[in-house]
Design a protein around this motif. Structure first.
Motif, PDB file in Angstrom:
ATOM      1  N   HIS A   8      51.760  57.682  53.057  1.00 17.90           N
ATOM      2  CA  HIS A   8      52.402  58.627  53.976  1.00 17.90           C
ATOM      3  C   HIS A   8      52.031  60.065  53.631  1.00 17.90           C
ATOM      4  O   HIS A   8      52.317  60.980  54.409  1.00 17.90           O
ATOM      5  CB  HIS A   8      53.920  58.429  53.979  1.00 17.90           C
ATOM      6  N   ALA A   9      51.386  60.265  52.473  1.00 18.89           N
ATOM      7  CA  ALA A   9      50.779  61.559  52.167  1.00 18.89           C
ATOM      8  C   ALA A   9      49.360  61.587  52.734  1.00 18.89           C
ATOM      9  O   ALA A   9      48.428  62.076  52.110  1.00 18.89           O
ATOM     10  CB  ALA A   9      50.774  61.805  50.668  1.00 18.89           C
ATOM     11  N   SER A  10      49.180  60.976  53.886  1.00 23.24           N
ATOM     12  CA  SER A  10      47.985  61.183  54.707  1.00 23.24           C
ATOM     13  C   SER A  10      48.532  61.277  56.123  1.00 23.24           C
ATOM     14  O   SER A  10      49.687  60.919  56.358  1.00 23.24           O
ATOM     15  CB  SER A  10      46.985  60.029  54.536  1.00 23.24           C
ATOM     16  N   ASP A  11      47.750  61.782  57.057  1.00 22.61           N
ATOM     17  CA  ASP A  11      48.271  62.082  58.396  1.00 22.61           C
ATOM     18  C   ASP A  11      48.859  60.814  59.042  1.00 22.61           C
ATOM     19  O   ASP A  11      48.130  59.837  59.269  1.00 22.61           O
ATOM     20  CB  ASP A  11      47.120  62.633  59.246  1.00 22.61           C
ATOM     21  N   VAL A  12      50.157  60.829  59.326  1.00 26.07           N
ATOM     22  CA  VAL A  12      50.789  59.610  59.844  1.00 26.07           C
ATOM     23  C   VAL A  12      50.421  59.348  61.305  1.00 26.07           C
ATOM     24  O   VAL A  12      50.721  58.277  61.833  1.00 26.07           O
ATOM     25  CB  VAL A  12      52.332  59.612  59.692  1.00 26.07           C
ATOM     26  N   SER A  13      49.774  60.297  61.970  1.00 25.55           N
ATOM     27  CA  SER A  13      49.282  60.033  63.319  1.00 25.55           C
ATOM     28  C   SER A  13      47.896  59.404  63.290  1.00 25.55           C
ATOM     29  O   SER A  13      47.608  58.480  64.037  1.00 25.55           O
ATOM     30  CB  SER A  13      49.202  61.335  64.135  1.00 25.55           C
ATOM     31  N   PHE A  14      47.016  59.920  62.427  1.00 23.41           N
ATOM     32  CA  PHE A  14      45.594  59.560  62.527  1.00 23.41           C
ATOM     33  C   PHE A  14      45.011  58.872  61.300  1.00 23.41           C
ATOM     34  O   PHE A  14      43.937  58.293  61.382  1.00 23.41           O
ATOM     35  CB  PHE A  14      44.763  60.804  62.868  1.00 23.41           C
ATOM     36  N   ASP A  15      45.659  58.977  60.141  1.00 21.46           N
ATOM     37  CA  ASP A  15      45.129  58.329  58.934  1.00 21.46           C
ATOM     38  C   ASP A  15      45.898  57.053  58.612  1.00 21.46           C
ATOM     39  O   ASP A  15      45.328  55.970  58.557  1.00 21.46           O
ATOM     40  CB  ASP A  15      45.236  59.274  57.712  1.00 21.46           C
ATOM     41  N   TYR A  16      47.188  57.223  58.391  1.00 21.24           N
ATOM     42  CA  TYR A  16      47.989  56.089  57.917  1.00 21.24           C
ATOM     43  C   TYR A  16      47.838  54.840  58.805  1.00 21.24           C
ATOM     44  O   TYR A  16      47.596  53.739  58.278  1.00 21.24           O
ATOM     45  CB  TYR A  16      49.465  56.484  57.747  1.00 21.24           C
ATOM     46  N   PRO A  17      47.949  54.972  60.142  1.00 22.20           N
ATOM     47  CA  PRO A  17      47.939  53.746  60.961  1.00 22.20           C
ATOM     48  C   PRO A  17      46.612  52.989  60.947  1.00 22.20           C
ATOM     49  O   PRO A  17      46.563  51.835  61.353  1.00 22.20           O
ATOM     50  CB  PRO A  17      48.224  54.259  62.388  1.00 22.20           C
ATOM     51  N   VAL A  18      45.548  53.638  60.477  1.00 23.54           N
ATOM     52  CA  VAL A  18      44.235  52.967  60.469  1.00 23.54           C
ATOM     53  C   VAL A  18      44.166  51.949  59.320  1.00 23.54           C
ATOM     54  O   VAL A  18      43.336  51.039  59.338  1.00 23.54           O
ATOM     55  CB  VAL A  18      43.093  54.015  60.380  1.00 23.54           C
TER      56      VAL A  18
END
Lengths: 183, 450
Positions: free
Chosen positions: B133-143
């Motif tokens: 969650h210390a990565s962008d939760v819109s564009f990083d985390y869901p990948v």
């Protein structure tokens, strides 16, 4: 969990426990000093949240994916193009405009995740990659399909790939993923 | 700005889980150790302290908002000034620098910096999720959010750009685990071979379980003071303080989204020339920087800290480094960002004798026979890989080990002398967040200077 012959050697560890209605405690008023040596009480406390998350100004990017289009953000002044959307340019701060990116690109780098976050464990091993588009200043984080995750190779770097889109959108960045060209 | 000194430090036992203590009591474990080392009781020291800074990374792991004030309260520092510091993996490094600011500015004479993390409250997979969650939760985390995956992608590119090998990375693991063998504070004290590192279970190709630090519970404390503050402590204790001067402070930043790293010119360190990064060796005739193979924030922090401390040739002028080796690969990337070698040479540097301790035998023939062995030992403590990484405490743990190195008190605190860097006069500590989002570099020097 299993020995070499595949016979289970241990009972599985789970995060379920028995309900407890009493705990041992010394006779009062004696023995209070002994409490310092007591093992800690560890309990389970569930925690669940549903967030109402907005993609805000980046929403067209998500809508693009569910319609088979990869959008990018472009700064007119600096000529920077960003495949992960940015409402404003990282250099000059100007508002960006939307442009359509090509469906063909290259693998900039990748990894195979054999473990991961709880949410993605069922998908392991999966291939994460960063995709480079011609003329773009930055990269796009995505999934690489159509390669064998058990045979990773540095040769995958630089590979030509093309975008595939989920037929049933999940309104997530994984609505697009990449496969080697021609596969 | 006034001179600032680190006068003592303390570290709690780091472990996978510390259910025996709450986070407040873990902080007290580290804090009281640091104070007793000054020859004072906690109550007496608290009378002298002007306030404090408390750091912890994750509200998710703590599942407690405002845990900072709860720690401050437990330490007995209310109603004095205080605040909480957070900046991902660099939380501890930032905390130290915030305490430094309080003193350098003249706002305080004595300021403790205390950090903690309790990561055992969820299982490892949920912990991976929290960290991701210390990565962008819109564009990083869901990948497929997974920090080990992010770092693995960086090093794959590093391998492509520079020819770095997994075996070179394994040298870092062997070194740090072996150093930790002589450090009772460390969590993983192991004598390993390159083969064992490579044959450990794969986590994110090419990083194995032995290339990666572990989640931990723990706390660390650093006591900072002005010239005046040192006098107050000495008056109260009747003992002379072994002062360690903070001579350089640097901090850099970068975009949260790793994909957002642009490709630009390399900002140069004092020992580098623009020509170092131009020529056939580089794709397109020029090193594309930072890309995802280098940390712009780490270089920025180094440039600032070196300038302030007057360092012009880091490898020759720094006696040891405690750096943020969350991954063996990021230790290699950081050698380059800190100018211990040039970009592209980190892998070779890792497999040379230079970052190893001169007096320890590692079972690596090329290292053990290298006449340059011990030029600048990196992570003599064992680093994050072997000590553990209770995030909010980690950067402060580095400060404590560096302080003990410079006070020449390693034997006293570790009950073993092996990792004491002989004649250590100047050390650098490096704390690092995210995929390189916040990085701090601080320079510490022994009394009398270099």
């Amino acid at each position: 969990m299993a020995d070499k012959k595949g016979i289970p050697m241990r009972l599985p560890e789970t995060e379920t426990a028995t309900e407890v209605y009493s705990l041992p405690f010394p006779e009062l008023p004696k023995d209070l000093g002994a409490l310092k040596g007591m093992k800690p009480i560890v309990v389970k406390q569930p925690y669940h949240i549903d967030y109402i998350h907005s993609y805000g100004q980046d929403s067209p990017w998500i809508a693009g994916l569910s319609n088979g289009t990869i959008l990018g953000s472009r700064c007119k002044r600096c000529r920077n193009t960003y495949p992960q959307p940015r409402g404003h340019c990282m250099d000059c701060g100007d508002e960006t405009e939307w442009v359509v990116l090509p469906n063909k690109a290259k693998v900039h780098t990748f990894t195979v995740c054999h473990f991961g976050s709880q949410e993605f464990l069922p998908e392991c091993p999966f291939v994460l990659c960063l995709i480079e588009f011609k003329g773009c200043e930055t990269l796009l984080l995505s999934r690489l399909m159509g390669v064998d995750p058990l045979k990773p190779s540095l040769k995958w770097v630089g590979m030509e790939v093309e975008a595939k889109f989920r037929r049933l959108s999940k309104t997530k960045p994984t609505d697009v993923y990449f496969v080697p060209v021609g596969s | 700005m006034r001179p600032v000194y680190m006068v003592s430090g303390g570290i709690s036992k780091f472990a996978k889980a510390r259910p025996d203590k709450t986070f407040q009591a873990l902080c007290m474990e580290a804090y009281s150790y640091a104070i007793h080392d000054l020859g004072l009781e906690v109550g007496k020291f608290n009378e002298l302290a002007d306030g404090c800074v408390i750091s912890y990374f994750s509200d998710h792991f703590a599942r407690q908002l405002m845990a900072g004030i709860m720690a401050q309260d437990y330490l007995g520092l209310c109603p004095k000034p205080g605040h909480r510091v957070e900046g991902g993996g660099a939380t501890g490094g930032l905390c130290l620098q915030e305490a430094w600011k309080s003193i350098a500015s003249g706002h305080m004479e004595i300021c403790p910096a205390v950090g903690f993390e309790t990561m055992s409250h969820v299982n490892t997979w949920k912990g991976n999720e929290f960290i991701a969650h210390a990565s962008d939760v819109s564009f990083d985390y869901p990948v497929g959010g997974f920090y080990s995956g992010y770092y693995a992608m960086m090093v794959v590119r590093h391998m492509m750009e520079y020819g770095t090998t997994a075996e070179q990375m394994a040298h870092v693991s062997v070194k740090n685990h072996m150093n930790a063998f002589y450090n009772p504070y460390a969590q993983k004290r192991q004598k390993l071979t390159v083969k064992e590192v490579r044959e450990a279970p794969m986590v994110a190709w090419p990083l194995t379980r032995l290339d990666i630090c572990v989640m931990s519970d723990g706390a660390a404390a650093a006591i900072l003071a002005s010239e005046e503050g040192v006098k107050e402590i000495e008056k109260a204790s009747g003992k002379r303080v072994k002062k360690v001067k903070v001579t350089g402070i640097g901090r850099g930043t970068d975009a949260m989204r790793m994909a957002d790293r642009p490709h630009r010119k390399v900002p140069l360190l004092p020992n580098e020339k623009a020509g170092d990064y131009v020529g056939k060796k580089w794709h397109g005739g020029r090193l594309e920087y930072p890309g995802i193979h280098s940390f712009r924030a780490g270089r920025m922090a180094s440039v600032q800290a070196y300038e302030m401390a007057g360092i012009t040739d880091p490898l020759a002028e720094i006696d040891f480094v405690e750096l943020h080796d969350a991954y063996t690969s990021s230790e290699i990337q950081t050698y380059e960002d800190m100018g211990l070698c040039r970009y592209g040479e980190g892998g070779k540097f890792a497999a040379s004798g230079k970052p190893f301790l001169p007096n320890i035998t590692y079972g690596l023939p090329a290292v053990d026979k290298d006449p340059q062995k011990g030029t600048c030992p990196v992570n003599p403590s064992g680093g994050l890989i072997a000590c553990g990484h209770p995030v909010g405490a980690t950067g402060l743990m580095q400060a404590v080990f560096a302080c003990w190195q410079l006070q020449k008190t390693i034997r006293k605190h570790l009950k073993k002398p092996d990792i004491q860097v002989k004649d250590a006069k100047r050390g650098a500590i490096h704390s690092h967040a995210g995929t390189g989002t916040y990085v701090t570099v601080s320079i510490l020097e022994a009394e009398g200077g270099r």
